[in-house]
Design an enzyme around this catalytic site. Structure first.
Site, PDB file in Angstrom:
ATOM      1  CE  LYS A   1      -3.838  -2.082  -0.292  1.00 50.68           C
ATOM      2  NZ  LYS A   1      -4.640  -1.958  -1.508  1.00 50.68           N
TER       3      LYS A   1
ATOM      4  CE  LYS B   1     -10.728  -4.164  -4.407  1.00 44.29           C
ATOM      5  NZ  LYS B   1      -9.556  -3.994  -5.270  1.00 44.29           N
TER       6      LYS B   1
END
Length: 367
Positions: free
Chosen positions: A165, A265
């Site tokens: 991240k 997703k």
């Protein structure tokens, strides 16, 4: 078969690590997940789960899931849950947009279809294309040394793919990428995921500074156009996520050579029906996928596993075992990580049984 009742539960999913940080200073400690049950006149029930990554990641939020279900449920009572096309048509007529709120209805109907036909969902999605699905581990945004230490720990658990991240200060992100790549094996995969956090000039600096490393660049900027601009400036493999939100954006991305990999997703695109369509478009176009969701627990992990297991290994870049990130078990029968991999259940449907003692009282019931 007819739908007779739709119920929903709210459940908190605390994190083992305590906090999850990503771009823009966003963080979360407890995820707010919604579990959905569709009851039918046959005595069978189907289950699903939807858990947005807070309210600042995508145009979705936890309360919106339950508000959307409240809006949709009355239109679905009496409908045939095995007719997936008609279920999705009814939802689109009743509520424009909000695919994440429709996703658990669609997934629960796939669970019912599997139970009604005595087949695991992966068989209905195309059949088993791989036995074990390789997983990635998301590494929360922290200092370069802390992120490197976490990767070392997760490597020991069998993970070989890591999603870093980034999307913060460009100088810090350059250090993060160098520090983590340095401790990995040459065969390990590293993805630097900015989660739309860089401006164009920051992204250009970062991709230039890490151009000699074996690293994937994921979703550097807020928009499709900005991200594609960065794609044109680097030879590093390129992943798009947030801006690929349906079949239309996927077709555009394929036509314009905008990415090498996408993150698919399930709830972002509206459930397994539309995720399967996008998966098949990717396979036919030679685009590998990370198959996952925004977040969730055991039931979300089960849905991911079924879609991933029915995807050819060559095109399944990785998948996610979200139930290993949390401290609460909400269903039995869910996939469990073994040496960095998981598999989908061979039981009918999703193969899970919700733990109603953990879920408590329903927050929504429509019949």
């Amino acid at each position: 078969m007819k739908i007779t009742e739709i119920n929903a539960w709210q459940v908190d999913l605390p994190l083992k690590e305590g906090r999850y940080n990503w771009s823009g200073g966003n963080s979360i400690e407890v995820f707010d997940s919604t579990v959905v049950e569709i009851k039918t006149d046959s005595g069978l029930s189907g289950y699903a789960e939807c858990c947005p990554l807070g309210s600042a990641y995508l145009p979705s939020f936890a309360l919106g899931v339950r508000a959307g279900l409240q809006e949709l449920a009355p239109y679905l009572i009496g409908a045939d849950p095995l007719n997936l096309g008609e279920i999705n048509r009814k939802m689109d007529l009743a509520l424009r947009g909000h695919p994440y709120a429709k996703a658990p209805i669609d997934i629960a109907c796939w669970d019912l279809l599997g139970k009604a036909t005595g087949q695991p969902v992966y068989n209905l999605l195309g059949g088993a294309m791989q036995e074990d699905v390789a997983l990635y581990r998301a590494i929360s945004q922290e200092s370069p040394d802390e992120m490197a230490a976490k990767i070392a720990g997760y490597s020991a658990e069998g993970y070989t793919k890591f999603q870093l991240k980034v999307g913060g200060d460009a100088n810090d992100d350059i250090e993060r990428i160098h520090a983590t790549r340095e401790i990995l094996k040459p065969s390990d995969l590293l993805v630097a995921d900015a989660n739309t956090g860089w401006t164009r000039h920051e992204a250009a600096r970062v991709v230039g500074a890490v151009s000699d490393l074996d690293v994937y660049i994921e979703q550097p900027c807020m928009t499709y156009e900005e991200s594609v601009s960065i794609r044109r400036r680097t030879t590093l493999p390129f992943v798009l996520d947030e801006v690929i939100d349906g079949s239309a954006s996927l077709v555009r991305g394929i036509a314009e050579d905008a990415m090498d990999v996408i993150n698919l997703k399930i709830s972002k695109v509206g459930g397994l029906t539309r995720a399967k369509l996008m998966r098949d478009l990717c396979v036919s176009s030679g685009i590998p996928m990370t198959i996952e969701d925004t977040w969730g627990g055991d039931i979300t992990t089960a849905a991911i596993a079924h879609l991933a297991r029915s995807t050819p290994e060559r095109f399944c870049f990785s998948a996610t075992d979200f139930n290993s990130y949390g401290t609460v078990t909400i269903a039995s029968g869910a996939p469990q990580r073994v040496n960095g991999k998981m598999t989908a259940s061979d039981e009918s449907g999703l193969g899970i049984v919700p733990d109603f003692d953990v879920l408590g009282d329903a927050v929504l019931s429509v019949s």
